[in-house]
Design a protein around this motif. Structure first.
Motif, mmCIF file in Angstrom:
data_model
loop_
_atom_site.group_PDB
_atom_site.id
_atom_site.type_symbol
_atom_site.label_atom_id
_atom_site.label_comp_id
_atom_site.label_asym_id
_atom_site.label_seq_id
_atom_site.Cartn_x
_atom_site.Cartn_y
_atom_site.Cartn_z
ATOM 1 N N HIS A 39 0.801 -1.214 0.000
ATOM 2 C CA HIS A 39 0.000 0.000 0.000
ATOM 3 C C HIS A 39 0.837 1.269 0.000
ATOM 4 C CE1 HIS A 39 -3.632 -2.259 0.312
ATOM 5 N NE2 HIS A 39 -3.182 -2.898 1.368
ATOM 6 N N ASN A 40 2.152 1.162 0.019
ATOM 7 C CA ASN A 40 3.016 2.325 -0.009
ATOM 8 C C ASN A 40 3.331 2.669 -1.466
ATOM 9 O OD1 ASN A 40 4.839 4.334 0.372
ATOM 10 N ND2 ASN A 40 6.315 3.118 1.522
ATOM 11 N N ILE A 41 2.760 3.783 -1.962
ATOM 12 C CA ILE A 41 2.929 4.123 -3.377
ATOM 13 C C ILE A 41 4.314 4.679 -3.665
ATOM 14 C CG2 ILE A 41 0.487 4.516 -3.753
ATOM 15 C CD1 ILE A 41 1.064 7.528 -3.625
ATOM 16 N N PHE A 42 5.080 5.039 -2.633
ATOM 17 C CA PHE A 42 6.408 5.591 -2.844
ATOM 18 C C PHE A 42 7.494 4.533 -2.724
ATOM 19 C CE2 PHE A 42 3.855 9.141 -1.243
ATOM 20 C CZ PHE A 42 3.912 9.951 -2.359
ATOM 21 N N ASN A 43 7.116 3.279 -2.539
ATOM 22 C CA ASN A 43 8.073 2.185 -2.440
ATOM 23 C C ASN A 43 8.328 1.644 -3.847
ATOM 24 O OD1 ASN A 43 9.655 0.058 -1.745
ATOM 25 N ND2 ASN A 43 8.015 -1.162 -0.850
ATOM 26 N N PHE A 44 9.539 1.882 -4.373
ATOM 27 C CA PHE A 44 9.848 1.455 -5.725
ATOM 28 C C PHE A 44 10.596 0.135 -5.769
ATOM 29 C CE2 PHE A 44 9.471 6.097 -6.115
ATOM 30 C CZ PHE A 44 8.395 6.112 -6.979
ATOM 31 N N GLN A 45 10.728 -0.555 -4.647
ATOM 32 C CA GLN A 45 11.364 -1.865 -4.605
ATOM 33 C C GLN A 45 10.276 -2.920 -4.775
ATOM 34 O OE1 GLN A 45 14.620 -2.305 -4.508
ATOM 35 N NE2 GLN A 45 14.923 -0.109 -4.439
ATOM 36 N N PHE A 46 9.851 -3.109 -6.012
ATOM 37 C CA PHE A 46 8.759 -4.038 -6.275
ATOM 38 C C PHE A 46 9.232 -5.477 -6.184
ATOM 39 C CE2 PHE A 46 7.490 -0.336 -9.014
ATOM 40 C CZ PHE A 46 6.543 0.129 -8.123
ATOM 41 N N GLY A 47 8.292 -6.358 -5.907
ATOM 42 C CA GLY A 47 8.587 -7.775 -5.876
ATOM 43 C C GLY A 47 8.744 -8.308 -7.290
ATOM 44 N N SER A 48 8.804 -9.618 -7.403
ATOM 45 C CA SER A 48 8.978 -10.219 -8.723
ATOM 46 C C SER A 48 7.727 -9.992 -9.574
ATOM 47 C CB SER A 48 9.245 -11.713 -8.587
ATOM 48 O OG SER A 48 8.132 -12.338 -7.981
ATOM 49 N N VAL A 49 7.932 -9.916 -10.874
ATOM 50 C CA VAL A 49 6.841 -9.661 -11.815
ATOM 51 C C VAL A 49 6.369 -10.991 -12.375
ATOM 52 C CG1 VAL A 49 6.212 -8.500 -13.951
ATOM 53 C CG2 VAL A 49 7.827 -7.432 -12.393
ATOM 54 N N SER A 50 5.061 -11.182 -12.368
ATOM 55 C CA SER A 50 4.510 -12.438 -12.873
ATOM 56 C C SER A 50 4.605 -12.488 -14.399
ATOM 57 C CB SER A 50 3.048 -12.575 -12.437
ATOM 58 O OG SER A 50 2.243 -11.661 -13.133
ATOM 59 N N PRO A 51 4.624 -13.673 -14.972
ATOM 60 C CA PRO A 51 4.688 -13.796 -16.435
ATOM 61 C C PRO A 51 3.489 -13.159 -17.138
ATOM 62 C CG PRO A 51 5.205 -15.885 -15.401
ATOM 63 C CD PRO A 51 4.744 -14.970 -14.314
ATOM 64 N N GLU A 52 2.323 -13.178 -16.489
ATOM 65 C CA GLU A 52 1.142 -12.566 -17.091
ATOM 66 C C GLU A 52 1.327 -11.051 -17.244
ATOM 67 O OE1 GLU A 52 -3.608 -11.874 -16.228
ATOM 68 O OE2 GLU A 52 -2.371 -12.879 -14.744
ATOM 69 N N ILE A 53 1.882 -10.408 -16.224
ATOM 70 C CA ILE A 53 2.108 -8.968 -16.281
ATOM 71 C C ILE A 53 3.190 -8.645 -17.307
ATOM 72 C CG2 ILE A 53 2.831 -6.953 -14.951
ATOM 73 C CD1 ILE A 53 0.031 -7.965 -14.280
ATOM 74 N N LYS A 54 4.215 -9.473 -17.397
ATOM 75 C CA LYS A 54 5.254 -9.268 -18.406
ATOM 76 C C LYS A 54 4.655 -9.296 -19.811
ATOM 77 C CE LYS A 54 9.259 -11.019 -15.936
ATOM 78 N NZ LYS A 54 10.301 -12.027 -15.890
ATOM 79 N N LYS A 55 3.719 -10.235 -20.041
ATOM 80 C CA LYS A 55 3.074 -10.350 -21.342
ATOM 81 C C LYS A 55 2.216 -9.117 -21.621
ATOM 82 C CE LYS A 55 -0.319 -13.189 -21.849
ATOM 83 N NZ LYS A 55 -1.180 -14.353 -21.942
ATOM 84 N N LEU A 56 1.474 -8.643 -20.614
ATOM 85 C CA LEU A 56 0.618 -7.473 -20.801
ATOM 86 C C LEU A 56 1.454 -6.222 -21.089
ATOM 87 C CD1 LEU A 56 -2.048 -7.956 -17.991
ATOM 88 C CD2 LEU A 56 -2.392 -8.153 -20.448
ATOM 89 N N VAL A 57 2.576 -6.069 -20.391
ATOM 90 C CA VAL A 57 3.444 -4.911 -20.619
ATOM 91 C C VAL A 57 4.060 -4.971 -22.007
ATOM 92 C CG1 VAL A 57 5.584 -3.811 -19.867
ATOM 93 C CG2 VAL A 57 3.888 -4.482 -18.185
ATOM 94 N N THR A 58 4.415 -6.163 -22.462
ATOM 95 C CA THR A 58 4.975 -6.309 -23.812
ATOM 96 C C THR A 58 3.938 -5.919 -24.865
ATOM 97 O OG1 THR A 58 6.384 -8.100 -23.041
ATOM 98 C CG2 THR A 58 6.047 -7.923 -25.416
ATOM 99 N N VAL A 59 2.711 -6.332 -24.687
ATOM 100 C CA VAL A 59 1.653 -5.980 -25.634
ATOM 101 C C VAL A 59 1.416 -4.476 -25.597
ATOM 102 C CG1 VAL A 59 -0.826 -6.196 -26.089
ATOM 103 C CG2 VAL A 59 0.528 -8.222 -25.592
ATOM 104 N N TRP A 60 1.391 -3.893 -24.406
ATOM 105 C CA TRP A 60 1.124 -2.460 -24.275
ATOM 106 C C TRP A 60 2.275 -1.622 -24.836
ATOM 107 C CZ3 TRP A 60 3.256 1.230 -20.641
ATOM 108 C CH2 TRP A 60 2.585 2.448 -20.641
ATOM 109 N N GLY A 61 3.486 -2.039 -24.612
ATOM 110 C CA GLY A 61 4.633 -1.265 -25.076
ATOM 111 C C GLY A 61 4.962 -1.473 -26.543
ATOM 112 N N GLY A 62 4.437 -2.508 -27.137
ATOM 113 C CA GLY A 62 4.804 -2.826 -28.516
ATOM 114 C C GLY A 62 3.975 -2.174 -29.486
#
Length: 62
Positions: A39-62
């Protein structure tokens, strides 16, 4: 005719921005962190990224 192209471009950019916000919210909700860090929006040390999110970001950025 020019107005049609301008408003179509604005519509596409709006849809892309909304999709990016959707991916960001979904990614924040799915990250692996405890509840205090989640819930801390200023914490930029994110946990691991799931493969589903990686796929969505690739589609969005491409």
């Amino acid at each position: 005719m020019a107005n049609t192209f301008i408003y179509t471009g604005f519509g596409i950019m709006l849809l892309d921005a909304l999709y990016g916000i959707y991916i960001a919210v979904k990614g924040i909700k799915s990250r692996n962190a405890n509840s205090l860090e989640k819930h801390n929006i200023f914490n930029f040390q994110f946990g691991s990224v799931s493969p589903e999110i990686k796929k969505l970001v690739t589609v969005w950025g491409g």
